[in-house]
Design a protein around this motif. Structure first.
Motif, PDB file in Angstrom:
ATOM      1  N   THR A  16       0.849  -1.194   0.000  1.00 43.58           N
ATOM      2  CA  THR A  16       0.000   0.000   0.000  1.00 43.58           C
ATOM      3  C   THR A  16       0.883   1.242   0.000  1.00 43.58           C
ATOM      4  OG1 THR A  16      -0.139   0.319   2.402  1.00 43.58           O
ATOM      5  CG2 THR A  16      -1.663  -1.278   1.437  1.00 43.58           C
ATOM      6  N   GLU A  43      -6.270  -0.911  -7.154  1.00 45.58           N
ATOM      7  CA  GLU A  43      -7.237   0.019  -6.569  1.00 45.58           C
ATOM      8  C   GLU A  43      -6.809   0.313  -5.135  1.00 45.58           C
ATOM      9  OE1 GLU A  43      -9.802   1.396  -8.062  1.00 45.58           O
ATOM     10  OE2 GLU A  43      -9.772   0.275  -9.946  1.00 45.58           O
ATOM     11  N   TRP A  44      -7.511   1.265  -4.520  1.00 48.36           N
ATOM     12  CA  TRP A  44      -7.361   1.524  -3.081  1.00 48.36           C
ATOM     13  C   TRP A  44      -5.939   1.944  -2.676  1.00 48.36           C
ATOM     14  CZ3 TRP A  44      -9.164  -3.449  -4.701  1.00 48.36           C
ATOM     15  CH2 TRP A  44     -10.556  -3.523  -4.844  1.00 48.36           C
ATOM     16  N   ASP A  45      -5.191   2.624  -3.574  1.00 51.86           N
ATOM     17  CA  ASP A  45      -3.822   3.054  -3.275  1.00 51.86           C
ATOM     18  C   ASP A  45      -2.923   1.874  -2.933  1.00 51.86           C
ATOM     19  OD1 ASP A  45      -4.331   5.798  -3.680  1.00 51.86           O
ATOM     20  OD2 ASP A  45      -5.198   5.966  -1.667  1.00 51.86           O
ATOM     21  N   ALA A  64      -7.778  -5.098  -1.757  1.00 55.47           N
ATOM     22  CA  ALA A  64      -8.872  -4.526  -0.973  1.00 55.47           C
ATOM     23  C   ALA A  64      -8.707  -4.863   0.502  1.00 55.47           C
ATOM     24  CB  ALA A  64     -10.212  -5.042  -1.487  1.00 55.47           C
ATOM     25  N   ALA A  67      -6.176  -2.729   2.019  1.00 47.12           N
ATOM     26  CA  ALA A  67      -6.671  -1.360   2.142  1.00 47.12           C
ATOM     27  C   ALA A  67      -7.608  -1.175   3.332  1.00 47.12           C
ATOM     28  CB  ALA A  67      -7.400  -0.951   0.863  1.00 47.12           C
ATOM     29  N   THR A  68      -8.088  -2.266   3.912  1.00 51.59           N
ATOM     30  CA  THR A  68      -8.933  -2.117   5.106  1.00 51.59           C
ATOM     31  C   THR A  68      -8.122  -1.702   6.333  1.00 51.59           C
ATOM     32  OG1 THR A  68      -8.763  -4.475   5.699  1.00 51.59           O
ATOM     33  CG2 THR A  68     -10.610  -3.816   4.273  1.00 51.59           C
ATOM     34  N   PRO A 116     -13.064   0.578   2.742  1.00 51.82           N
ATOM     35  CA  PRO A 116     -12.590   1.326   1.570  1.00 51.82           C
ATOM     36  C   PRO A 116     -13.697   1.458   0.525  1.00 51.82           C
ATOM     37  CG  PRO A 116     -11.059  -0.438   2.183  1.00 51.82           C
ATOM     38  CD  PRO A 116     -12.313  -0.668   2.950  1.00 51.82           C
ATOM     39  N   ARG A 117     -13.507   2.360  -0.408  1.00 53.95           N
ATOM     40  CA  ARG A 117     -14.490   2.543  -1.465  1.00 53.95           C
ATOM     41  C   ARG A 117     -14.667   1.238  -2.248  1.00 53.95           C
ATOM     42  NH1 ARG A 117      -9.691   4.696  -3.171  1.00 53.95           N
ATOM     43  NH2 ARG A 117      -8.909   4.001  -5.211  1.00 53.95           N
ATOM     44  N   THR A 119     -16.213  -1.313  -1.549  1.00 54.58           N
ATOM     45  CA  THR A 119     -16.257  -2.522  -0.736  1.00 54.58           C
ATOM     46  C   THR A 119     -17.503  -2.473   0.137  1.00 54.58           C
ATOM     47  OG1 THR A 119     -15.002  -1.662   1.154  1.00 54.58           O
ATOM     48  CG2 THR A 119     -13.738  -2.638  -0.656  1.00 54.58           C
TER      49      THR A 119
END
Length: 274
Positions: A16, A43-45, A64, A67-68, A116-117, A119
């Protein structure tokens, strides 16, 4: 780059931007690595290093999941059952069960938290036995995944497709799964009785290629009366072999499961339960 590569290597080639910052890698340095095609943004940086072993089916849900909790490395995360776990339709995709539409990456967690977006987070308890890891992705087991689909009111045709794939690949124990689904029958409109359940959810199942445990279970679901009849005969033989009179009450406790196994297999292999 060495620290970044080593850290990503422990995460199947993913990192990340927040983790990169912890390692002293600036946004400008990440942009340079991207221009040099040494990393690619997901996605999600989250970035994937060149040479990562993960294909899209695992890379995107793993991204994803990272990213949480983007600041934490995977090794710093809690045990899977206490953390965010891929579930529902997203778990089906990872397990290769069915072809359900996946508008969001779906997770289950023991408590509310920011997601995250793109999700979706479901709050529900999970036991350690209900979580597995697939290519780094903490994911609900196929058994738990099927139960979650039913509880979230997924169309029964989609459940049937996912269930059939799970049984066909021996990802679940059909007998145990049916037992658990039967407890949900009234609340979620499922056919609970064996023949009706088999007709609704196993119509496309190819019994000839099943594992032995699921071959037996399939026969028992499709032809419960035949299995019960054969079992009575098997019970007498087992009781007599144990030195009993042949009466059912003479059957040794350890033979109770054996009598079911033998009867279900006989029905399956003689063609009645195929």
């Amino acid at each position: 780059m060495s620290d970044l590569s080593n850290a990503a290597g422990r995460q199947h080639g993913l990192i990340t931007s927040a983790q990169a910052t912890r390692l002293g890698v600036t946004e400008a340095a990440l942009a340079h690595l991207e221009e040099s095609q040494l990393v690619k943004p997901l996605e999600w940086d989250v970035y994937q290093l060149a040479g990562s072993p993960l294909g899209p089916i695992h890379a995107y849900p793993y991204a994803a999941w990272l990213a949480t909790a983007p600041d934490l490395f995977a090794s710093e995360r809690p045990e899977p059952a206490a953390d965010v776990v891929l579930s529902h339709e997203s778990a089906c995709n990872v397990h290769g069960m069915g072809s359900l539409a996946i508008p969001f990456v779906t997770f289950t967690a023991p408590e509310e938290r920011e997601a995250p977006r793109a999700t979706r987070l479901t709050v529900a308890p999970l036991t350690a036995a209900e979580v597995t890891v697939s290519r780094g992705v903490p994911v609900t087991t196929p058994h738990r995944t099927i139960l979650d689909l039913v509880r979230s009111h997924v169309d029964h045709d989609d459940v049937a497709e996912a269930l059939t794939d799970a049984v066909q690949q021996d990802l679940v124990d059909l007998r145990a799964l049916h037992d658990d689904l039967a407890t949900l029958a009234d609340e979620y409109g499922l056919p609970a009785k064996p023949p009706a359940f088999a007709d609704r959810f196993l119509a496309e199942l190819d019994a000839a290629s099943l594992s032995l445990r699921n071959l037996r279970a399939c026969a028992a679901l499709r032809h419960p009366d035949q299995v019960a009849e054969v079992r009575r005969g098997v019970t007498r033989v087992l009781a007599e072999a144990r030195g009993g009179t042949g009466a059912e009450d003479a059957l040794a406790p350890e033979d109770d499961e054996l009598s079911w196994d033998l009867a279900a297999e006989i029905v399956a292999r003689t063609g009645t339960g195929a």
